[in-house]
Write a protein that holds these residues in place. Structure first.
Motif, PDB file in Angstrom:
ATOM      1  N   ALA A  78     -17.120 -30.226  -9.211  1.00 26.96           N
ATOM      2  CA  ALA A  78     -16.808 -30.825  -7.910  1.00 26.96           C
ATOM      3  C   ALA A  78     -15.523 -30.245  -7.336  1.00 26.96           C
ATOM      4  O   ALA A  78     -15.172 -30.511  -6.196  1.00 26.96           O
ATOM      5  N   VAL A  79     -14.818 -29.429  -8.142  1.00 25.05           N
ATOM      6  CA  VAL A  79     -13.533 -28.869  -7.712  1.00 25.05           C
ATOM      7  C   VAL A  79     -13.627 -27.371  -7.436  1.00 25.05           C
ATOM      8  O   VAL A  79     -13.395 -26.911  -6.314  1.00 25.05           O
ATOM      9  N   THR A  80     -13.960 -26.592  -8.472  1.00 24.46           N
ATOM     10  CA  THR A  80     -13.886 -25.131  -8.356  1.00 24.46           C
ATOM     11  C   THR A  80     -14.807 -24.557  -7.286  1.00 24.46           C
ATOM     12  O   THR A  80     -14.371 -23.695  -6.513  1.00 24.46           O
ATOM     13  N   PRO A  81     -16.085 -24.966  -7.205  1.00 24.43           N
ATOM     14  CA  PRO A  81     -16.916 -24.434  -6.119  1.00 24.43           C
ATOM     15  C   PRO A  81     -16.384 -24.765  -4.732  1.00 24.43           C
ATOM     16  O   PRO A  81     -16.518 -23.966  -3.805  1.00 24.43           O
ATOM     17  N   ILE A  82     -15.769 -25.948  -4.604  1.00 23.22           N
ATOM     18  CA  ILE A  82     -15.187 -26.322  -3.307  1.00 23.22           C
ATOM     19  C   ILE A  82     -14.031 -25.380  -2.971  1.00 23.22           C
ATOM     20  O   ILE A  82     -13.868 -24.941  -1.824  1.00 23.22           O
ATOM     21  N   LYS A  83     -13.222 -25.064  -3.981  1.00 20.85           N
ATOM     22  CA  LYS A  83     -12.140 -24.105  -3.768  1.00 20.85           C
ATOM     23  C   LYS A  83     -12.699 -22.766  -3.310  1.00 20.85           C
ATOM     24  O   LYS A  83     -12.154 -22.112  -2.406  1.00 20.85           O
TER      25      LYS A  83
ATOM     26  N   ILE B 161     -14.981 -35.664  -6.345  1.00 23.47           N
ATOM     27  CA  ILE B 161     -15.889 -35.608  -5.189  1.00 23.47           C
ATOM     28  C   ILE B 161     -15.121 -35.956  -3.913  1.00 23.47           C
ATOM     29  O   ILE B 161     -15.247 -35.289  -2.880  1.00 23.47           O
ATOM     30  N   ILE B 162     -14.325 -37.002  -3.985  1.00 19.35           N
ATOM     31  CA  ILE B 162     -13.502 -37.403  -2.828  1.00 19.35           C
ATOM     32  C   ILE B 162     -12.536 -36.286  -2.464  1.00 19.35           C
ATOM     33  O   ILE B 162     -12.335 -35.978  -1.285  1.00 19.35           O
ATOM     34  N   TRP B 163     -11.937 -35.655  -3.498  1.00 17.90           N
ATOM     35  CA  TRP B 163     -11.024 -34.534  -3.263  1.00 17.90           C
ATOM     36  C   TRP B 163     -11.744 -33.400  -2.518  1.00 17.90           C
ATOM     37  O   TRP B 163     -11.215 -32.860  -1.538  1.00 17.90           O
ATOM     38  N   GLY B 164     -12.932 -33.036  -2.990  1.00 17.32           N
ATOM     39  CA  GLY B 164     -13.659 -31.920  -2.389  1.00 17.32           C
ATOM     40  C   GLY B 164     -14.062 -32.184  -0.950  1.00 17.32           C
ATOM     41  O   GLY B 164     -13.916 -31.321  -0.074  1.00 17.32           O
ATOM     42  N   VAL B 165     -14.581 -33.386  -0.697  1.00 22.26           N
ATOM     43  CA  VAL B 165     -14.988 -33.756   0.667  1.00 22.26           C
ATOM     44  C   VAL B 165     -13.779 -33.740   1.596  1.00 22.26           C
ATOM     45  O   VAL B 165     -13.850 -33.248   2.736  1.00 22.26           O
ATOM     46  N   THR B 166     -12.666 -34.258   1.109  1.00 20.28           N
ATOM     47  CA  THR B 166     -11.436 -34.293   1.930  1.00 20.28           C
ATOM     48  C   THR B 166     -10.942 -32.883   2.222  1.00 20.28           C
ATOM     49  O   THR B 166     -10.534 -32.581   3.358  1.00 20.28           O
ATOM     50  N   LEU B 167     -10.968 -32.001   1.221  1.00 23.25           N
ATOM     51  CA  LEU B 167     -10.488 -30.627   1.404  1.00 23.25           C
ATOM     52  C   LEU B 167     -11.304 -29.887   2.461  1.00 23.25           C
ATOM     53  O   LEU B 167     -10.742 -29.310   3.404  1.00 23.25           O
TER      54      LEU B 167
END
Length: 495
Positions: free
Chosen positions: A253-258, A391-397
């Motif tokens: 939920a983190v690295t792909p969003i990055k 998940i919240i972090w990724g959506v917010t980013l």
């Protein structure tokens, strides 16, 4: 000698001497700190030299290649390193046959996942470069990433095993040897073969640490009379589903969003902006990697003592120590953001770069604070909470970045800062409800004063032109931070 004699008279020193947990933590953290300072310092120097050689455009290409590889490493690693670290430490003194099975499961599964994902990555490289990054010229460099992926996946499990075996002194030696051997590869690779040579140096570096870790584990399991059991390893499969799976889902939920935001930055603003962001992120990466080495003993020691009533005290210092370290390391650069240009060269200059550099340092400090919470999540098997917070972090980013009209390096840095603040705010009520962290660690006059002072310093560093005034501000703020953290630490010791 005077300072040492003074420290020996303090209550903190006496309490450490009387506490086996404290002595173990200090000893292991010392070796992790020494290894981090030597190895990550050398790594930082090599990255700075590479950034100056490649320039902002070339370093931007290397940055997106590294980001793409790291995204796939998240899938291949399956959070097996964290699984090995926690459970090996937990069962080290009580069930060695089970440790043998856990090591067999995590190491073999990591190698299998690395090979499978490495092949997939190699085959997908042309599509990724052409269709998602609009840069077909980096196909050869992306394909080298397949080798990095295999090494990194295996070594993630190996590093977790070493941490679980409490081999922090040996980990420090491994990191220093790797840094010394890798340094010339990075420099000559960038100097003579540009981005391609830098990526090959990255592959060599991961290969070196993989081999060194393997040799060290073989020696350690003989010392502990542990036999790695591959044939019966599947008996521990429940760890994959109960522990690795939620931790893995939290990671993806983190690295792909990055990677998605990096790709958007390249598409909208080009490799030069990506280079500015990557250079700004270099100091962040070194601080975080170094801090993870220093604070790695917390996971192992907290896992061993998680059922003890006074373990909340250890959990508290687990938050305070890395947070304080992040501020100490970042503050000089926040006050003097032009140091970024001085370090990386004239292609990394201007108002946008200095603001990006400052914002990244700010979210580094937030992240250092948050990592203490993440370690508590690991120790108390709360990975699903970590998953939903990520998940919240990724959506917010992504949402924050897309809202900016100009999607440049500064916009991405601000989006990261917003995402980490929202993410941390989300998990705090859960920690309070479960009584995993004393509220005074998070909500107190000292902690609120630290955050407020950081905001003031950040704006002042960008607005003040007087060098003298900023030097005074740096010295005074360091003293104030020292006072605040000292009071928080003493409160922890009393508890």
């Amino acid at each position: 000698m005077y300072i040492w004699n003074y420290l020996k008279k303090t209550s903190i020193y006496n309490r450490i001497i009387r506490s086996e947990k404290a002595k173990e933590l200090v000893k292991n953290s010392f070796w992790s700190l020494l290894g981090a300072v030597l190895s990550k310092g050398l790594l930082f120097i090599s990255w700075v030299i590479v950034a100056r050689i490649l320039g902002s455009d070339g370093y931007g290409q290397f940055g997106i290649i590294r980001s793409t590889v790291l995204m796939f490493i998240t899938f291949a690693g399956f959070s097996l390193g964290v699984t090995a670290s926690k459970h090996v430490a937990e069962f080290l003194q009580i069930d060695k046959p089970r440790i043998g099975r856990i090591l067999g499961l995590t190491i073999s599964f990591a190698l299998l996942m690395g090979i499978i994902l490495g092949i997939i990555f190699y085959l997908l490289a042309p599509w990724l470069a052409t269709n998602t990054l609009n840069a077909p010229e980096i196909i050869p460099e992306l394909r080298i990433g397949a080798l990095i992926l295999v090494f990194s996946s295996l070594n993630g499990a190996q590093l977790g095993a070493l941490q679980g075996l409490m081999a922090f002194k040996k980990i420090a030696k491994i990191n220093v040897i790797q840094a010394l051997l890798s340094f010339p590869f990075f420099i000559f690779g960038a100097l003579y073969w540009g981005v391609n040579g830098t990526v090959w140096a990255f592959a060599v570096s991961t290969g070196i640490i993989c081999v060194l870790s393997h040799v060290t584990i073989k020696k350690l399991i003989q010392e502990h009379e542990i036999i790695i059991d591959y044939s019966d390893a599947w008996r521990e499969k429940s760890l994959l589903f109960k522990y690795s799976l939620p931790a893995f889902l939290g990671g993806i939920a983190v690295t792909p969003i990055k990677w998605i935001t990096d790709s958007l930055l390249v598409q909208k603003s080009g490799f030069t902006e990506m280079g500015l962001f990557t250079a700004s992120l270099t100091l962040n990466s070194i601080i975080l990697v170094g801090a993870s080495m220093i604070s790695a003993p917390f996971i192992s020691i907290m896992a061993k003592n998680k059922d003890e009533k006074n373990n909340s005290a250890l959990a508290r210092i687990n938050i305070i120590a890395p947070w304080a370290l992040g501020i100490i390391l970042s503050l000089p650069f926040v006050v003097f953001p032009e140091l970024g240009t001085l370090i990386f060269g004239e292609t990394y200059s201007g108002d946008i770069f200095e603001k990006t550099f400052t914002i990244i340092l700010l979210f580094t400090i937030v992240l250092m604070f948050q990592q203490g919470l993440n370690r508590i999540i690991i120790v108390y098997d709360l990975q699903w909470i970590g998953f939903f917070s990520n998940i919240i972090w990724g959506v917010t980013l992504i949402s924050s970045f897309l809202l900016f009209k100009t999607q440049d390096s500064l916009a991405l840095a601000i989006s990261y800062l917003i995402a980490y603040i929202v993410n941390t705010t989300f998990v705090l009520p859960i920690f309070f409800k479960k009584k995993l962290v004393p509220k005074s660690t998070i909500i107190s006059l000292e902690s609120l004063g630290i955050w407020f002072l950081l905001i003031i310093i950040s704006f002042s560093g960008l607005l003040l032109k007087s060098i003298f005034m900023r030097v005074v501000m740096l010295v005074v703020s360091m003293l104030i931070f020292g006072l605040f953290f000292s009071r928080m630490f003493k409160e922890k010791i009393k508890n």
